[in-house]
Design an enzyme around this catalytic site. Sequence first.
Site, mmCIF file in Angstrom:
data_model
loop_
_atom_site.group_PDB
_atom_site.id
_atom_site.type_symbol
_atom_site.label_atom_id
_atom_site.label_comp_id
_atom_site.label_asym_id
_atom_site.label_seq_id
_atom_site.Cartn_x
_atom_site.Cartn_y
_atom_site.Cartn_z
ATOM 1 N N CYS A 144 -0.451 3.895 2.119
ATOM 2 C CA CYS A 144 -0.254 3.801 3.716
ATOM 3 C C CYS A 144 1.300 4.056 4.010
ATOM 4 O O CYS A 144 1.628 4.594 5.085
ATOM 5 C CB CYS A 144 -0.701 2.660 4.068
ATOM 6 S SG CYS A 144 -2.252 1.955 3.370
ATOM 7 N N ASP A 145 2.342 3.623 3.099
ATOM 8 C CA ASP A 145 3.723 3.392 3.629
ATOM 9 C C ASP A 145 4.679 4.506 2.763
ATOM 10 O O ASP A 145 5.627 4.634 3.195
ATOM 11 C CB ASP A 145 4.013 2.047 3.536
ATOM 12 C CG ASP A 145 3.213 0.971 4.376
ATOM 13 O OD1 ASP A 145 2.660 1.519 5.636
ATOM 14 O OD2 ASP A 145 3.048 -0.103 3.832
ATOM 15 N N CYS A 152 0.833 -1.484 0.042
ATOM 16 C CA CYS A 152 -0.057 -0.018 -0.007
ATOM 17 C C CYS A 152 0.822 1.289 -0.015
ATOM 18 O O CYS A 152 1.411 1.565 1.029
ATOM 19 C CB CYS A 152 -1.058 -0.016 1.220
ATOM 20 S SG CYS A 152 -1.857 1.539 1.258
#
Length: 327
Positions: free
Chosen positions: A144-145, A141
């Site tokens: 997200c990261d 992701c």
Amino acid sequence: MQSANGSDKHEKLIIIGSGPAGYTAAIYAARAELKPLMFSGLQPGGQLMITTDVENYPGYPEAVMGPEMMEDFRKQAERFGTRIKYELITKVDLKAQPKVLTTDSGETYTADAVIISTGATAKWLGIEAEQTYANRGVSACAVCDGFFFKGQEVAIVGAGDTAAEEALYLSKLASTVHMLVRRDEMRASKIMQKRVMNTPNIKIYWNTEAYDLSGDPKVEKVHIRNNRTGEESEIAVGGFFVAIGHKPNTEIFAGQLDMDEAGYIINQPGSSRTNIEGVFVSGDAADKVYRQAVTAAGTGCMAALDAERWLAAYEAEQEEAGVEARA
Ligand code: NDP
């Protein structure tokens, strides 16, 4: 309150999953006064919670962030009386009537009808290094990261719209994005391919597969192989992103609902009905072709309308048989 068969609660309609399909089913079902109870699952809001700009959902001419859109869906579902439980359903008996559903905390619920909108989850390559470096440079992701790799070089595997979208997202944070494509063309839509190719800090590697990662304690290199020439090489990266598609979240229904070989639930053509009476399916759990938020929402609407009609007939039958409606 315990119901006759020993379950904790009885509901007329339970919706499993809280992506665009589940929320749309909830909006329609709540407005039809079916008082739906929704189980949100482990990732409330579904896959759109890890998406950036959504530019193709009608009604948002200036685009909208995925999480913001799902927040709107949730508020709209709750406005009409949908109750949401932030729990996971781990076991079901759909062949029983009423159907029996068990949560991760061990509570059981019964329901006359069930709508499944459990969606799909990101796939992994299956190489051991993905596990070895979990939370140490490997991610599925970018949204997200990606932030953790600001200013670093990263690699991304995949060539569909997800990979293209994530590569573009990463290109704003990382110094260089090395995009590993296993064929000599991309599956992504033309407009996304164009954007990727026009981004100077995205470098595309055609016919290339990642077979290993190395580094201590975090990812420092991705090991790649050209699948035409067999030539092996390595790229120094701090982050390794996998964006190669999804798998339907339907394991708990195996052996009860008809599915195809990939685990997508089979619905009756032109309907959300499954092979079990009173069980309906919507969204990516049944759709391997379109997989869009708008198609998921459309099938969520279908599922609520199908459930409403089915429940009306079921209640009439029960009444005729002298059984009082319980919810
Ligand atoms: P897709 O299935 O469309 O693409 C998966 C990609 O990963 C393909 O390029 C595939 O390669 C590659 N791949 C699969 N397995 C491997 C492997 N083991 N090693 C290397 N590469 C691999 O999945 P997406 O998640 O990209 O998209 C799913 C659906 O969602 C699509 O319909 C897409 O259009 C839609 N979508 C739309 C968006 C938007 O409109 N904003 C954003 C994101 C998704 P190959 O082509 O060789 O099979």
